[in-house]
Design an enzyme around this catalytic site. Structure first.
Site, PDB file in Angstrom:
ATOM      1  N   LYS A  92       0.839  -1.197   0.000  1.00 13.70           N
ATOM      2  CA  LYS A  92       0.000   0.000   0.000  1.00 13.70           C
ATOM      3  C   LYS A  92       0.877   1.252   0.000  1.00 13.70           C
ATOM      4  O   LYS A  92       2.087   1.185   0.244  1.00 13.70           O
ATOM      5  CB  LYS A  92      -0.908   0.006   1.223  1.00 13.70           C
ATOM      6  CG  LYS A  92      -0.150   0.073   2.545  1.00 13.70           C
ATOM      7  CD  LYS A  92      -1.081   0.059   3.736  1.00 13.70           C
ATOM      8  CE  LYS A  92      -0.307   0.154   5.042  1.00 13.70           C
ATOM      9  NZ  LYS A  92      -1.175   0.220   6.224  1.00 13.70           N
ATOM     10  N   TYR A 109      16.338  30.908   6.602  1.00 14.44           N
ATOM     11  CA  TYR A 109      15.233  31.720   7.109  1.00 14.44           C
ATOM     12  C   TYR A 109      15.291  31.842   8.627  1.00 14.44           C
ATOM     13  O   TYR A 109      15.516  30.874   9.348  1.00 14.44           O
ATOM     14  CB  TYR A 109      13.888  31.097   6.716  1.00 14.44           C
ATOM     15  CG  TYR A 109      13.552  31.256   5.248  1.00 14.44           C
ATOM     16  CD1 TYR A 109      13.291  32.513   4.711  1.00 14.44           C
ATOM     17  CD2 TYR A 109      13.487  30.143   4.413  1.00 14.44           C
ATOM     18  CE1 TYR A 109      12.976  32.664   3.368  1.00 14.44           C
ATOM     19  CE2 TYR A 109      13.171  30.282   3.064  1.00 14.44           C
ATOM     20  CZ  TYR A 109      12.916  31.550   2.549  1.00 14.44           C
ATOM     21  OH  TYR A 109      12.606  31.700   1.214  1.00 14.44           O
TER      22      TYR A 109
END
EC number: 5.1.1.1
Length: 378
Positions: free
Chosen positions: A37, A255
């Site tokens: 999956k 940042y």
């Protein structure tokens, strides 16, 4: 690979090793239901499934959603495919069309399946999922008689398997495992005289609870290298340095300038960021491997890139950085990244796997495959 800045390497030899480790643990009489999956936990369901079908003699696969099962059929998977999670009524025709096996979690859906198979005059093999304490999908043990009544109404529904799901099998000391064991054995006793597939164990159950193996197991994360020391991680993530520069003392990096240089510092730019599955939690905490040495991440992880400290290291543009994987005697695995990021290896692997900018490069027996389908005759 000269034009690729960042990529996943999927080692199919490691995948084959992990199947062998699981097989040694469970014995020859227990079937393996390979859980593929979520795009095989980010490793690429197409190549992984076709490889397992041909090279590992896997006879059963499991997915979460019916679309995943349909995809497997369309790419050439001919073996049994279980759809583990509950689906909507609209999905029912596709179980018959694509010969998929539903794992039933509620009586209403079972009734709808029965009506549809009867209307088409066709048989449909099914598995029943019982909730023994996961508190998620699954019929309650108290509903066994109701289920049997529905099954009697629709002889076209052929019961093939009984399953449940363990909540905390990674922790051998959790008494809840024994609670779940007791409930599942009570269900097993009601069906044991029938020739059914009983599957209870996920990865934790496989390696921690031999008495949970029954006649089939559902390895998920263990296929991809996690859950036991004998397993080998299948995925590595790498990138090439695109910039090297010297920064003066007192200079902010990234940042928010969360890292300030305390001396003249040489940094390298790695073109991979949180848009590629490399979590922002690793800012100023994570590390990579460059030319056989660990290098620290400095500054925040950005969307497209991050910076590492290469002061006093051998580094140049184009050098390969290992973000996830092994180089010489150094290793960074998904467990390490998960601990730093306060998550689990599953999320790390599927995060990298779902990154559209990362190309998947497959290798087998130490060789990079140009086209796995053609090179391995999948």
């Amino acid at each position: 690979m000269r034009d690729i800045l960042a990529w996943r390497e999927i080692d199919l030899s490691a995948l084959l090793n992990n199947i062998k480790v699981i097989r040694e643990k469970i014995g020859k009489k227990v079937d393996i239901i390979a859980v593929v999956k979520a795009d095989a936990y980010g490793h690429g369901a197409k190549i992984v499934s076709l490889f397992l079908q041909k090279y590992a003699n896997v006879n059963s696969f499991a997915v979460a959603h019916i679309d995943e099962g349909i995809f497997l059929r369309k790419i050439g998977i001919t073996k049994k495919i279980l759809v583990l999670s509950p689906q909507l009524k609209s999905s029912i025709p596709y179980y018959l069309e694509y010969q998929l096996t539903p794992v039933i979690s509620d009586i209403e859906f079972l009734e709808d399946l029965g009506k549809f198979s009867h209307s088409k005059g066709k048989e449909l093999k099914i598995h029943l999922m019982f909730d023994t304490g996961m508190g998620r999908e699954g019929l309650l043990p108290s509903e066994v008689d109701k289920v049997l009544n529905v099954m009697e109404k629709y002889p076209g529904l052929i019961l093939e398997g009984i399953s449940s799901h363990l909540s905390n099998s990674e922790n051998k000391k959790d008494p809840y495992n024994i609670f779940q064991k007791k409930l599942f054995y009570e269900i097993y006793d009601k069906f044991k005289d029938e020739e059914l597939v009983f599957h209870f164990s996920n990865t934790g159950g496989i390696f921690n609870f031999p008495e949970f193996h029954f006649n089939a197991v559902r390895p998920g994360i263990s296929l991809y290298g996690y859950g036991d020391k004998a397993l080998k991680p299948v995925m590595e993530v790498k990138a090439k340095i695109t910039l090297i520069k010297d920064l003066p003392e007192g200079w902010g990096i990234g940042y928010g300038h969360t890292f300030m240089t305390e001396k003249n510092t040489k940094i390298a730019l790695v073109p991979l960021g949180y848009a590629d599955g490399y979590r922002r939690d690793l800012s100023n905490k994570g590390r990579v491997i460059l030319n056989g040495e660990y290098c620290k991440i400095v500054g925040r992880i950005s969307m497209d890139q991050f910076t590492i400290d290469v002061t006093d290291k051998e580094a140049k543009k184009g050098d390969v950085v290992t973000i996830l994987g092994m180089e010489k005697d150094k290793i960074i695995d998904a467990q390490e990244l998960a601990i730093i990021s306060n998550t689990i290896p599953y999320e790390i692997l599927t995060g990298f796997g779902s990154a559209k900018r990362l190309r998947s490069v497959y290798k087998f027996e130490g060789k990079i495959l140009n086209d796995p389908i053609l090179d391995l005759s999948l």
